[in-house]
Design a protein around this motif. Sequence first.
Motif, PDB file in Angstrom:
ATOM      1  N   UNK A  77      21.529  22.874 -22.022  1.00  0.00           N
ATOM      2  CA  UNK A  77      22.584  23.734 -22.566  1.00  0.00           C
ATOM      3  C   UNK A  77      22.349  25.145 -22.033  1.00  0.00           C
ATOM      4  N   UNK A  78      22.527  26.155 -22.856  1.00  0.00           N
ATOM      5  CA  UNK A  78      22.407  27.537 -22.397  1.00  0.00           C
ATOM      6  C   UNK A  78      20.971  27.938 -22.111  1.00  0.00           C
ATOM      7  N   UNK A  79      20.828  28.868 -21.199  1.00  0.00           N
ATOM      8  CA  UNK A  79      19.525  29.481 -20.974  1.00  0.00           C
ATOM      9  C   UNK A  79      19.233  30.405 -22.143  1.00  0.00           C
ATOM     10  N   UNK A  80      18.053  30.276 -22.741  1.00  0.00           N
ATOM     11  CA  UNK A  80      17.725  31.070 -23.925  1.00  0.00           C
ATOM     12  C   UNK A  80      16.567  32.031 -23.700  1.00  0.00           C
ATOM     13  N   UNK A  81      16.023  32.043 -22.506  1.00  0.00           N
ATOM     14  CA  UNK A  81      14.938  32.976 -22.239  1.00  0.00           C
ATOM     15  C   UNK A  81      14.395  32.844 -20.838  1.00  0.00           C
ATOM     16  N   UNK A  82      13.646  33.843 -20.441  1.00  0.00           N
ATOM     17  CA  UNK A  82      12.963  33.791 -19.146  1.00  0.00           C
ATOM     18  C   UNK A  82      11.734  34.680 -19.211  1.00  0.00           C
TER      19      UNK A  82
ATOM     20  N   UNK B  60      23.651  24.283 -16.164  1.00  0.00           N
ATOM     21  CA  UNK B  60      24.019  23.893 -17.514  1.00  0.00           C
ATOM     22  C   UNK B  60      24.771  22.565 -17.470  1.00  0.00           C
ATOM     23  N   UNK B  61      24.438  21.679 -18.413  1.00  0.00           N
ATOM     24  CA  UNK B  61      25.065  20.368 -18.454  1.00  0.00           C
ATOM     25  C   UNK B  61      24.320  19.308 -17.673  1.00  0.00           C
ATOM     26  N   UNK B  62      23.364  19.709 -16.874  1.00  0.00           N
ATOM     27  CA  UNK B  62      22.593  18.757 -16.076  1.00  0.00           C
ATOM     28  C   UNK B  62      21.672  17.941 -16.975  1.00  0.00           C
ATOM     29  N   UNK B  63      21.444  16.693 -16.592  1.00  0.00           N
ATOM     30  CA  UNK B  63      20.544  15.815 -17.339  1.00  0.00           C
ATOM     31  C   UNK B  63      19.230  15.675 -16.583  1.00  0.00           C
TER      32      UNK B  63
ATOM     33  N   UNK C  52       8.956  31.351 -15.467  1.00  0.00           N
ATOM     34  CA  UNK C  52      10.097  30.443 -15.415  1.00  0.00           C
ATOM     35  C   UNK C  52      11.193  30.791 -16.394  1.00  0.00           C
ATOM     36  N   UNK C  53      12.181  29.897 -16.485  1.00  0.00           N
ATOM     37  CA  UNK C  53      13.320  30.070 -17.383  1.00  0.00           C
ATOM     38  C   UNK C  53      13.314  28.964 -18.428  1.00  0.00           C
ATOM     39  N   UNK C  54      13.833  29.293 -19.619  1.00  0.00           N
ATOM     40  CA  UNK C  54      13.850  28.331 -20.718  1.00  0.00           C
ATOM     41  C   UNK C  54      15.297  28.037 -21.101  1.00  0.00           C
ATOM     42  N   UNK C  55      15.586  26.745 -21.272  1.00  0.00           N
ATOM     43  CA  UNK C  55      16.931  26.299 -21.629  1.00  0.00           C
ATOM     44  C   UNK C  55      16.885  25.496 -22.928  1.00  0.00           C
ATOM     45  N   UNK C  56      17.896  25.681 -23.755  1.00  0.00           N
ATOM     46  CA  UNK C  56      18.045  24.775 -24.887  1.00  0.00           C
ATOM     47  C   UNK C  56      18.517  23.430 -24.338  1.00  0.00           C
ATOM     48  N   UNK C  57      18.134  22.361 -25.007  1.00  0.00           N
ATOM     49  CA  UNK C  57      18.517  21.029 -24.524  1.00  0.00           C
ATOM     50  C   UNK C  57      18.831  20.108 -25.690  1.00  0.00           C
ATOM     51  N   UNK C  58      19.481  19.000 -25.376  1.00  0.00           N
ATOM     52  CA  UNK C  58      19.810  17.976 -26.365  1.00  0.00           C
ATOM     53  C   UNK C  58      19.390  16.619 -25.834  1.00  0.00           C
ATOM     54  N   UNK C  59      18.657  15.875 -26.637  1.00  0.00           N
ATOM     55  CA  UNK C  59      18.245  14.528 -26.243  1.00  0.00           C
ATOM     56  C   UNK C  59      19.501  13.657 -26.097  1.00  0.00           C
ATOM     57  N   UNK C  60      19.620  12.965 -24.980  1.00  0.00           N
ATOM     58  CA  UNK C  60      20.832  12.200 -24.680  1.00  0.00           C
ATOM     59  C   UNK C  60      21.116  11.139 -25.744  1.00  0.00           C
ATOM     60  N   UNK C  61      20.067  10.468 -26.252  1.00  0.00           N
ATOM     61  CA  UNK C  61      20.276   9.382 -27.219  1.00  0.00           C
ATOM     62  C   UNK C  61      20.269   9.860 -28.669  1.00  0.00           C
ATOM     63  N   UNK C  62      19.308  10.709 -29.026  1.00  0.00           N
ATOM     64  CA  UNK C  62      19.128  11.074 -30.437  1.00  0.00           C
ATOM     65  C   UNK C  62      19.842  12.360 -30.829  1.00  0.00           C
ATOM     66  N   UNK C  63      20.181  13.188 -29.850  1.00  0.00           N
ATOM     67  CA  UNK C  63      20.789  14.476 -30.160  1.00  0.00           C
ATOM     68  C   UNK C  63      19.800  15.535 -30.596  1.00  0.00           C
ATOM     69  N   UNK C  64      18.505  15.206 -30.599  1.00  0.00           N
ATOM     70  CA  UNK C  64      17.485  16.171 -31.005  1.00  0.00           C
ATOM     71  C   UNK C  64      17.476  17.375 -30.083  1.00  0.00           C
ATOM     72  N   UNK C  65      17.399  18.562 -30.666  1.00  0.00           N
ATOM     73  CA  UNK C  65      17.349  19.789 -29.884  1.00  0.00           C
ATOM     74  C   UNK C  65      15.942  20.018 -29.358  1.00  0.00           C
ATOM     75  N   UNK C  66      15.883  20.586 -28.176  1.00  0.00           N
ATOM     76  CA  UNK C  66      14.595  20.894 -27.582  1.00  0.00           C
ATOM     77  C   UNK C  66      14.683  22.123 -26.702  1.00  0.00           C
ATOM     78  N   UNK C  67      13.550  22.505 -26.153  1.00  0.00           N
ATOM     79  CA  UNK C  67      13.488  23.624 -25.215  1.00  0.00           C
ATOM     80  C   UNK C  67      12.837  23.129 -23.931  1.00  0.00           C
TER      81      UNK C  67
END
Length: 416
Positions: free
Chosen positions: A19-24, A4-7, A28-43
């Motif tokens: 961000x947090x792991x939201x599924x597996x 968590x927190x890794x780029x 594999x495993x799925x993590x919520x993420x945030x775009x470093x520049x735009x802040x857009x949420x992703x998986x």
Amino acid sequence: MITKGETLRFDSGRRVRLADRIGNGGQGEVYESTHVKTGQRGAVKVFYKRFANRDTVKRIRFLMDQSFHATCPVLRPPIDVFRRRDMVGHYTPFVEGETLERFLDSPSSSFLEQLELAITFAHAVNVMHARGIAHGDIQLGNFMVARARPALRLHAIDLDNFYAPGLPVPDCVGHLMYMAPELREGLAKGWPAVPSISTDLFALGVLMHDIILLRHVSVGNDDSEASFLNAMCSGRWLQDPAVVGRSFSSVGGYPAGVLNPGLARLFRSALGLDPAQRPSARSWEIELGRAVDWAYVCPSCGGVCVVDVSKTVCPYPACRRPFPFLTLRVNGHGRPIPLRDGATVLGRAELGGSMRVSGRHAVFRRLGPKTWVESLGRNGTFVWMAAGWSRIPEAEPKLVTKGDRLRFADVEAVVE
């Protein structure tokens, strides 16, 4: 190792922070993420080490090239890929909502909304099948639902187990609750077991049962593994309302009697052992569209069903009251004639004996709350309009309602 927190940096140059792991799942495993520049949420899906190979990357790139989201917004394929030493993963824009599995545990939807959800689902699968691509893992956990007032919004969030000719085969064969009999047999006997469009169509039938009737096809036959396997591999729809026998009224969900014959026929074929006879996703889409047009609320209990000519009473076991029907009062001729059946043929004998009335002069056809009259007699059937009597063209049924005045040759009547 992902933390968590890794780029992560993707092939396109996109940089996202985990961000947090939201599924597996199985791959594999799925993590919520945030775009470093735009802040857009992703998986971000990070594949387990044994799947982190060139074949997986090739399959991801194939999905990216399909641009499914441009054709069908329901389908959410990955839009970027990353590779790092022994790691492979992909990125998908974040999808709001909850899994279809969780949603159906305590649905906030109406029966009509569930039919519409099923139409959306069938359309998405059909888009993939039209390109010769099998989904490969049709199950409740791979779809997300969110309420976007006033409708429900559906998204397919995991397409990774797809099968397409010319590509490496998927590593998994799908979910046990939705697996086609031929895949189960292949696994049991050590034969090649690869998902296909025909195995998709079996899983599609099972998932349609979940969505529309709010219960799995095995319910009532799942007290042991042997019973469950028999239910899934028998080639029969064990909850078929046309089969006299055991009642499923105590297992929750909707009784199968709420379906019309068209949908019941699709379930029988979808769960069959002959892959060639399973209905296409397009067939489901068309039949469900018709069903939406004929959804009817029982005035006695409020239960909803898809009406057809065979339904004259409420299909809910706790109700079973007759649906309201019209009657026809012939001027100067005895008691009103009930129009309760799917088809009521009237002629000279029923209409008072006038020789101008044919032996079979008109037929009233009832479908749920609506009734039509069709003219058969030589001297015509007429309806009173503002300008006077208007002849009903033959072979063109006319919708009738309470208060309508009709004339059969020279015999007048009123719809009540």
